[in-house]
Design a protein around this motif. Sequence first.
Motif, PDB file in Angstrom:
ATOM      1  N   ASP A 124     -18.050-110.364 -31.215  1.00 32.41           N
ATOM      2  CA  ASP A 124     -17.056-109.538 -30.525  1.00 32.41           C
ATOM      3  C   ASP A 124     -15.912-109.143 -31.440  1.00 32.41           C
ATOM      4  N   SER A 125     -15.534-110.012 -32.364  1.00 32.12           N
ATOM      5  CA  SER A 125     -14.419-109.686 -33.262  1.00 32.12           C
ATOM      6  C   SER A 125     -14.798-108.549 -34.200  1.00 32.12           C
ATOM      7  N   ALA A 126     -16.062-108.500 -34.619  1.00 29.91           N
ATOM      8  CA  ALA A 126     -16.492-107.432 -35.521  1.00 29.91           C
ATOM      9  C   ALA A 126     -16.674-106.128 -34.765  1.00 29.91           C
ATOM     10  N   ALA A 127     -17.021-106.212 -33.466  1.00 27.55           N
ATOM     11  CA  ALA A 127     -17.240-105.007 -32.685  1.00 27.55           C
ATOM     12  C   ALA A 127     -15.938-104.251 -32.485  1.00 27.55           C
ATOM     13  N   ALA A 128     -14.813-104.948 -32.454  1.00 25.89           N
ATOM     14  CA  ALA A 128     -13.528-104.284 -32.250  1.00 25.89           C
ATOM     15  C   ALA A 128     -13.121-103.477 -33.472  1.00 25.89           C
ATOM     16  N   THR A 129     -13.609-103.854 -34.651  1.00 25.85           N
ATOM     17  CA  THR A 129     -13.212-103.152 -35.873  1.00 25.85           C
ATOM     18  C   THR A 129     -14.064-101.928 -36.150  1.00 25.85           C
ATOM     19  N   LEU A 130     -15.166-101.790 -35.415  1.00 28.43           N
ATOM     20  CA  LEU A 130     -16.034-100.644 -35.657  1.00 28.43           C
ATOM     21  C   LEU A 130     -15.379 -99.381 -35.116  1.00 28.43           C
ATOM     22  N   PRO A 131     -15.477 -98.248 -35.843  1.00 32.68           N
ATOM     23  CA  PRO A 131     -14.863 -97.008 -35.342  1.00 32.68           C
ATOM     24  C   PRO A 131     -15.685 -96.441 -34.180  1.00 32.68           C
ATOM     25  N   ILE A 132     -14.992 -95.843 -33.238  1.00 35.64           N
ATOM     26  CA  ILE A 132     -15.646 -95.233 -32.093  1.00 35.64           C
ATOM     27  C   ILE A 132     -15.613 -93.730 -32.309  1.00 35.64           C
ATOM     28  N   ALA A 133     -16.757 -93.100 -32.177  1.00 34.52           N
ATOM     29  CA  ALA A 133     -16.828 -91.660 -32.387  1.00 34.52           C
ATOM     30  C   ALA A 133     -16.201 -90.952 -31.209  1.00 34.52           C
ATOM     31  N   GLU A 134     -15.289 -90.033 -31.479  1.00 33.57           N
ATOM     32  CA  GLU A 134     -14.644 -89.244 -30.443  1.00 33.57           C
ATOM     33  C   GLU A 134     -15.043 -87.797 -30.623  1.00 33.57           C
ATOM     34  N   GLN A 135     -14.940 -87.057 -29.537  1.00 31.44           N
ATOM     35  CA  GLN A 135     -15.276 -85.648 -29.596  1.00 31.44           C
ATOM     36  C   GLN A 135     -14.225 -84.929 -30.415  1.00 31.44           C
ATOM     37  N   LEU A 136     -14.667 -84.055 -31.267  1.00 26.78           N
ATOM     38  CA  LEU A 136     -13.769 -83.302 -32.132  1.00 26.78           C
ATOM     39  C   LEU A 136     -13.158 -82.165 -31.329  1.00 26.78           C
ATOM     40  N   ASN A 137     -11.856 -82.089 -31.324  1.00 23.27           N
ATOM     41  CA  ASN A 137     -11.141 -81.069 -30.569  1.00 23.27           C
ATOM     42  C   ASN A 137     -10.646 -80.002 -31.534  1.00 23.27           C
ATOM     43  N   VAL A 138     -11.227 -78.814 -31.491  1.00 23.86           N
ATOM     44  CA  VAL A 138     -10.834 -77.722 -32.379  1.00 23.86           C
ATOM     45  C   VAL A 138     -10.152 -76.651 -31.534  1.00 23.86           C
ATOM     46  N   PRO A 139      -8.910 -76.253 -31.872  1.00 25.27           N
ATOM     47  CA  PRO A 139      -8.251 -75.202 -31.082  1.00 25.27           C
ATOM     48  C   PRO A 139      -8.967 -73.869 -31.267  1.00 25.27           C
ATOM     49  N   GLU A 140      -8.875 -73.029 -30.263  1.00 25.40           N
ATOM     50  CA  GLU A 140      -9.537 -71.731 -30.289  1.00 25.40           C
ATOM     51  C   GLU A 140      -8.815 -70.813 -31.259  1.00 25.40           C
ATOM     52  N   LEU A 141      -9.566 -70.118 -32.073  1.00 27.31           N
ATOM     53  CA  LEU A 141      -9.003 -69.172 -33.023  1.00 27.31           C
ATOM     54  C   LEU A 141      -9.083 -67.780 -32.419  1.00 27.31           C
ATOM     55  N   VAL A 142      -7.980 -67.049 -32.473  1.00 26.15           N
ATOM     56  CA  VAL A 142      -7.933 -65.703 -31.926  1.00 26.15           C
ATOM     57  C   VAL A 142      -7.670 -64.750 -33.073  1.00 26.15           C
ATOM     58  N   LEU A 143      -8.518 -63.746 -33.201  1.00 29.24           N
ATOM     59  CA  LEU A 143      -8.355 -62.746 -34.242  1.00 29.24           C
ATOM     60  C   LEU A 143      -7.800 -61.471 -33.618  1.00 29.24           C
ATOM     61  N   LYS A 144      -6.704 -60.978 -34.187  1.00 32.02           N
ATOM     62  CA  LYS A 144      -6.086 -59.752 -33.693  1.00 32.02           C
ATOM     63  C   LYS A 144      -6.102 -58.733 -34.828  1.00 32.02           C
ATOM     64  N   PRO A 145      -6.227 -57.468 -34.494  1.00 38.26           N
ATOM     65  CA  PRO A 145      -6.163 -56.451 -35.550  1.00 38.26           C
ATOM     66  C   PRO A 145      -4.780 -56.430 -36.184  1.00 38.26           C
ATOM     67  N   ALA A 146      -4.756 -56.027 -37.437  1.00 36.45           N
ATOM     68  CA  ALA A 146      -3.476 -55.990 -38.168  1.00 36.45           C
ATOM     69  C   ALA A 146      -2.555 -54.947 -37.548  1.00 36.45           C
ATOM     70  N   ASP A 147      -1.285 -55.232 -37.579  1.00 36.79           N
ATOM     71  CA  ASP A 147      -0.275 -54.325 -37.038  1.00 36.79           C
ATOM     72  C   ASP A 147      -0.075 -53.174 -38.025  1.00 36.79           C
ATOM     73  N   GLN A 148      -0.181 -51.948 -37.534  1.00 32.95           N
ATOM     74  CA  GLN A 148      -0.086 -50.768 -38.422  1.00 32.95           C
ATOM     75  C   GLN A 148       1.347 -50.559 -38.916  1.00 32.95           C
ATOM     76  N   THR A 149       2.299 -51.049 -38.244  1.00 39.36           N
ATOM     77  CA  THR A 149       3.701 -50.833 -38.648  1.00 39.36           C
ATOM     78  C   THR A 149       4.158 -51.904 -39.617  1.00 39.36           C
ATOM     79  N   GLY A 150       3.321 -52.829 -39.922  1.00 38.74           N
ATOM     80  CA  GLY A 150       3.689 -53.869 -40.875  1.00 38.74           C
ATOM     81  C   GLY A 150       4.522 -54.937 -40.248  1.00 38.74           C
ATOM     82  N   GLY A 151       4.474 -55.100 -38.913  1.00 35.99           N
ATOM     83  CA  GLY A 151       5.206 -56.152 -38.230  1.00 35.99           C
ATOM     84  C   GLY A 151       6.631 -55.796 -37.955  1.00 35.99           C
ATOM     85  N   GLN A 152       7.076 -54.519 -38.104  1.00 38.87           N
ATOM     86  CA  GLN A 152       8.471 -54.154 -37.863  1.00 38.87           C
ATOM     87  C   GLN A 152       8.655 -53.431 -36.570  1.00 38.87           C
TER      88      GLN A 152
END
Length: 193
Positions: free
Chosen positions: A165-193
Amino acid sequence: MSRTEQMTEFDERVVAEAEADLNRLLSIEPSPEFAAKVRARIAAVPAARGWSLGRLLFPLAAAAALVLVVTLATDWPAREAKPSFATTRQDDIVLSAAKPNEAPAVAPVKKAPELRPQVRRAAVVQRQPEIIIDPAITDAIRRLALAARNTTLDGSKGESIAAPDSAAATLPIAEQLNVPELVLKPADQTGGQ
């Protein structure tokens, strides 16, 4: 006594006697019986024969016969090579028309038989996922397999090989990888102004 010091008369006499004893001991002549045996053995050995024409003629004749047999047994491709495609004979086409009203004759063309080259295909290998095991564990599994070769394993004792039991506590537990959603937007034609 070193070699640089002068020897006394007594030392010179002792060295001379020792050298005379050594010369007498080293000048041993073989006994007459031994000398006679050695001379008889030397005389009994036949003289080495040199290479002569007769000794060379047999191997040369055998090699020539072997080359002749191999040459005659081999089927050399002396025949003319056949083309790998079929051609049909066509009549000559006359460029100057003797009779302008007559339509040119159409020669029938036969389709050549399709020749497919024979292709060997490699056997399809079923890909299985690669399993990586620590070499120490691999050796333990091998030893277990060798030890249990002629016996049946008892599955009820599986808990005894589980990690404490002592060794079982030290083993890493696999967790689900949480990746945030990436949103792609077209470039602003005014250059952000």
